[in-house]
Enzyme design. Structure first.
Site, PDB file in Angstrom:
ATOM      1  N   TYR A   1     -33.983 -51.145   0.886  1.00 24.35           N
ATOM      2  CA  TYR A   1     -33.840 -49.706   0.685  1.00 24.35           C
ATOM      3  C   TYR A   1     -35.211 -49.045   0.805  1.00 24.35           C
ATOM      4  CZ  TYR A   1     -31.689 -45.524  -1.497  1.00 24.35           C
ATOM      5  OH  TYR A   1     -31.202 -44.268  -1.758  1.00 24.35           O
TER       6      TYR A   1
ATOM      7  N   LYS B   1     -31.476 -49.630   4.627  1.00 25.37           N
ATOM      8  CA  LYS B   1     -31.102 -48.228   4.434  1.00 25.37           C
ATOM      9  C   LYS B   1     -32.383 -47.426   4.437  1.00 25.37           C
ATOM     10  CE  LYS B   1     -29.271 -44.561   1.788  1.00 25.37           C
ATOM     11  NZ  LYS B   1     -29.338 -43.873   0.503  1.00 25.37           N
TER      12      LYS B   1
ATOM     13  N   ILE C   1     -25.561 -43.996   4.729  1.00 24.97           N
ATOM     14  CA  ILE C   1     -25.263 -44.092   3.294  1.00 24.97           C
ATOM     15  C   ILE C   1     -25.896 -42.851   2.701  1.00 24.97           C
ATOM     16  CG2 ILE C   1     -25.550 -45.411   1.178  1.00 24.97           C
ATOM     17  CD1 ILE C   1     -25.887 -47.924   2.868  1.00 24.97           C
TER      18      ILE C   1
END
Length: 292
Positions: free
Chosen positions: A111, A141, A182
């Protein structure tokens, strides 16, 4: 959550940044995941954000979620030490988590969100982890908001699933091979986000961006998380959904009422198949939209 999936979301990310996930205890997070799965949400359609300050807590959350059979777990570096963290130290942090979890079924999404944690996940770190732990690094992400950086990830790591947290970049990124997004907006406009994902070309996807920006502008008058929660609370007629966890600020009642009313009017102005309010009660957790 069932309604979000029915509205076109391919999966749900539990305890992400929009859901204030890092503020919940280890026990709250493990019990909630078990309850969600017991309620009938397929584990394979869940990604669990496992960010925490304590390394043992991160390992416990990753191990628990992996044993529950989730699609993957999402982890950013901890946000305590924001300066001077080297690429090697970032690599060693993720390596320590993977080694301590010690489960071959682990699927870890890195992330990248330096605005929150202060530590970037560079392509060099991704490369080292992917080479050290083949098959365990599922993807990235990228919520850094830098289109060139995301494009670079796509060029370097075509075998990984690259997601963006920046809706503005979706048209170009999908065309370049990104897996999807996302993002927080899909919690409150899932049908419109699905419509954009399903358009055939980047040109057609860009045509929907002004509608998405208009809805986002309403929510962004005040901090996004309490604004989104206010919309959810209104849809569900349940004031409990307005609660935020300190230090997240609340929104004054009059401002909140204006945000909710204006968002309802914006949604009502969309073509009927793209409207979400009447048909889709939702959740404040981050939503994972990806291409079929």
């Amino acid at each position: 959550m069932e309604a979000l999936l029915a509205a076109g979301c391919d999966g749900i990310t539990l305890f992400g940044t929009t859901g204030e996930g890092a503020e919940f205890s280890l026990e709250d997070r493990t019990k909630t995941l078990e309850a969600v799965i017991a309620a009938g949400i397929p584990a394979g359609r869940l990604v669990v954000s496992i960010g925490a300050l304590s390394l043992p807590d991160v390992v416990a959350l990753a191990s628990h979620a992996t044993r529950q059979g989730v699609h993957g777990v999402l982890l950013m570096p901890p946000c305590v030490y924001r300066g001077g963290i080297t690429e090697d130290a970032t690599f060693r942090y993720f390596a320590a988590v993977i080694d301590r979890v010690a489960l071959s079924a682990l699927r870890l999404y890195l992330y990248h969100f330096p605005d929150i944690c202060g530590v970037p996940i560079t392509p060099q770190v991704v490369r080292r982890l992917d080479e050290r732990y083949p098959g365990m690094i599922a993807g990235v992400k990228d919520s850094g908001g830098d289109l060139d950086f995301t494009m670079d990830l796509l060029r370097r790591f075509s075998h990984l699933s690259i997601f963006t947290g920046s809706e503005i970049h979706l048209p170009e990124l999908i065309a370049a091979g990104a897996r999807g997004t996302i993002c927080g907006l899909a919690n409150v406009m899932p049908r419109l986000m699905r419509a954009m994902m399903d358009e055939a070309t980047a040109f057609d996807r860009r045509a929907l961006l002004p509608l998405i920006f208009a809805g986002d502008a309403i929510l962004s008058r005040r901090p996004f998380i309490p604004s989104a929660k206010a919309v959810v609370a209104d849809w569900l007629d349940d004031a409990e959904w307005r609660r935020v966890i300190p230090p997240m600020p609340d929104i004054a009642m009059l401002e909140r009422q204006h945000i909710v009313a204006d968002f309802r009017a914006w949604d009502a102005g969309l073509p009927e198949p793209w409207r979400s309010i009447a048909a889709v009660p939702t959740t404040t957790n981050v939503v994972d939209l990806k291409r079929a």
